[in-house]
Scaffold this active site. Sequence first.
Site: not given
Ligand code: IDP
Ligand code: MG
Length: 137
Positions: A57, A85, A115, A112, A102, A91, A126, A49, A9
Amino acid sequence: MNKTYGMIKPDAVRKNFTGKIIDKILDAGFKVRGMKLMQMSVEQAQQFYAVHKERPFYGELVEYITSGPVVALALEKNNAVSDYRTLLGATDPLEAADGTIRKLYGESKAVNAIHGSDSDENAEIEINFIFNQNELI
Ligand code: IDP
Ligand code: MG
């Protein structure tokens, strides 16, 4: 062999962590089948997304992922989605296990570093969304 989609990212690219992150991915046994530095458009990010569009968010996420170039990765390995993962960590970097990407390179739950696809089906979607066929080996 299974596939997954990885994406370094904008925060991590900006901080020059690209090489270190790719090294960890290769050390973990993944083969790179596609790789490119690219700037996502807002429309592309919104579509990528789309599953999160009802989340509070979503706007922030689209803004973040388009804030600079990303490194897109099409990866292959046995058990790719789950092993990748595990390599990424939770996350939220604060909750991620020691040694995960991460934990090492992420800033916050939102920002973070990387992805990873969450299923074989989404990995396929994707990879095909980001890469043209002639960009995949
Ligand atoms: P993941 O990337 O671990 O699969 P997801 O829940 O799919 O997590 O969320 C996608 C992306 O959205 C995360 O990687 C992060 O960049 C962002 N994100 C997830 N939860 C939050 C939050 O609570 N606040 C702000 N950004 C978030
Ligand atoms: Mg995800």
